[in-house]
Design a protein around this motif. Structure first.
Motif, short mmCIF file in Angstrom:
data_model
loop_
_atom_site.label_atom_id
_atom_site.label_comp_id
_atom_site.label_asym_id
_atom_site.label_seq_id
_atom_site.Cartn_x
_atom_site.Cartn_y
_atom_site.Cartn_z
N ALA A 15 -15.10 -35.05 -18.26
CA ALA A 15 -15.20 -33.68 -17.74
C ALA A 15 -15.87 -33.61 -16.36
O ALA A 15 -15.38 -32.90 -15.48
N PRO A 16 -17.01 -34.31 -16.12
CA PRO A 16 -17.65 -34.23 -14.79
C PRO A 16 -16.72 -34.69 -13.67
O PRO A 16 -16.67 -34.07 -12.60
N ALA A 17 -16.00 -35.79 -13.90
CA ALA A 17 -15.08 -36.29 -12.88
C ALA A 17 -13.95 -35.32 -12.64
O ALA A 17 -13.52 -35.08 -11.51
N ARG A 18 -13.46 -34.73 -13.72
CA ARG A 18 -12.37 -33.76 -13.62
C ARG A 18 -12.82 -32.53 -12.83
O ARG A 18 -12.09 -32.03 -11.96
N ARG A 19 -14.02 -32.05 -13.15
CA ARG A 19 -14.53 -30.86 -12.46
C ARG A 19 -14.76 -31.12 -10.98
O ARG A 19 -14.48 -30.25 -10.15
N ARG A 20 -15.26 -32.31 -10.64
CA ARG A 20 -15.56 -32.57 -9.23
C ARG A 20 -14.30 -32.51 -8.38
O ARG A 20 -14.28 -31.87 -7.32
N ILE A 21 -13.25 -33.19 -8.81
CA ILE A 21 -12.02 -33.18 -8.04
C ILE A 21 -11.42 -31.77 -8.01
O ILE A 21 -10.95 -31.30 -6.97
N ALA A 22 -11.45 -31.09 -9.14
CA ALA A 22 -10.91 -29.72 -9.20
C ALA A 22 -11.66 -28.79 -8.25
O ALA A 22 -11.04 -27.97 -7.56
N ASP A 23 -12.99 -28.93 -8.18
CA ASP A 23 -13.77 -28.08 -7.28
C ASP A 23 -13.43 -28.35 -5.82
O ASP A 23 -13.34 -27.42 -5.00
N LEU A 24 -13.24 -29.63 -5.48
CA LEU A 24 -12.85 -29.97 -4.11
C LEU A 24 -11.49 -29.37 -3.77
O LEU A 24 -11.27 -28.87 -2.67
N LEU A 25 -10.57 -29.41 -4.71
CA LEU A 25 -9.24 -28.86 -4.48
C LEU A 25 -9.28 -27.34 -4.33
O LEU A 25 -8.57 -26.77 -3.51
N ARG A 26 -10.13 -26.68 -5.12
CA ARG A 26 -10.21 -25.22 -5.05
C ARG A 26 -10.75 -24.74 -3.71
O ARG A 26 -10.48 -23.61 -3.29
N ASP A 27 -11.53 -25.57 -3.03
CA ASP A 27 -12.07 -25.20 -1.72
C ASP A 27 -11.05 -25.37 -0.60
O ASP A 27 -11.34 -25.03 0.55
#
Length: 294
Positions: A45-57
């Motif tokens: 989950a942490p790895a998934r969230r990090r990439i997803a957050d970068l993409l959302r920006d």
């Protein structure tokens, strides 16, 4: 489990399994008629969230989908048809290679492999037909990756697709092939009477044709192997071994330097002291594996 984020765009429609991202791209952002849809696949989950957050920006990313495992990734790719997939290599059950095999390399979106291990795949990804992120990665490394992906997407959407940079399904086939033990050789089994000697391929300096067989040169010794040069070449790592002559296959990491000769030929000096000729016919293959002209 599959989840979706609309990113920062107000009024974006909710994702449903029967939608394809490309079907409603033009309605999302008036300033960008072709916003992107990205899928992040990682069991952590942490790895998934990090990439997803970068993409959302990213203003160019309209929709971010996530999947926790390979089976969910296959379902999402088939139904949503994302433009980009960030795919974890190591996952329990069906791993990243299994996802590629299930979808088919020719049908995969632009893919960024994510891995915590520096193994054979990294050499393949550095060829830039696909990209990779080695955990833990910096924001700068991610930015370089997403810029590269956007360039490829732009080329693929060009008026003349023939001018586009190829995604390289052949590389994905190689990556999937490397996941199957024995498909790409890490050892060559040299038989002599009642003895079988295992030669680590990374320690092989060069291989030369010897009639219908080949002679394998490793650590100053020579071994006869009962197979043709083309057969052996097809089972070796193409990011390590390159044909320099119709009779010679060389481990790139064994090359010390090259000296230019006449008519576009080069003399190849190996670290072992051996000297081989590189014909101009194979110069392009050497330049391709080096990624730069000689």
């Amino acid at each position: 489990m599959i989840s979706v984020s609309r990113g920062a765009r107000a009024g974006a429609p909710k994702w449903r399994s029967e939608y394809r991202c490309t079907e409603w791209e033009p309605r999302l952002v008036a300033s960008n008629p072709r916003p992107l849809c990205a899928l992040v696949v990682d069991d952590e989950a942490p790895a998934r969230r990090r990439i997803a957050d970068l993409l959302r920006d990213d203003r160019d990313i309209a929709t971010v989908l996530t999947a926790e495992h390979g089976v969910a990734a296959i379902e999402t790719i088939r139904q949503a048809r994302p433009d980009i997939v960030f795919l974890d290599v190591q996952m329990p059950g069906l791993d990243g290679f299994g996802v590629v095999e299930a979808i088919g390399p020719e049908h995969m979106p632009l893919t960024v492999f994510v891995t915590a291990y520096d193994h054979f795949a990294i050499r393949a990804f550095e060829a830039e037909a696909v990209d990779y992120l080695l955990k833990p990665f910096s924001d700068r490394r991610y930015e370089r990756t997403i810029e590269r992906i956007k360039e490829r997407l732009h080329d693929r959407r060009a008026p003349d697709p023939a001018d586009a940079n190829g995604f390289g399904p052949e590389l994905l086939r190689l990556v999937a092939k490397r996941a199957s033990p024995g498909e790409i050789w890490d050892w060559i089994a040299v038989k002599s009477r009642d003895t079988t000697r295992l030669l680590l391929t990374e320690e092989i300096d060069w291989i030369e044709a010897a009639g219908v067989y080949v002679t394998v040169h490793s650590k100053g010794e020579a071994f006869l192997y009962r197979a043709g040069l083309a057969t052996v070449a097809s089972r070796l790592d193409p990011f390590r071994f390159v044909r320099i002559h119709r009779s010679h296959l060389v481990n790139v990491r064994s090359i010390a330097f090259l000296e230019r000769r006449s008519h576009g030929e080069f003399e190849v000096m190996l670290k072992s002291g051996a000297r081989l000729m590189m014909s101009r016919t194979y110069r392009g293959e050497v330049e391709a594996i080096l990624g730069q002209p000689l």
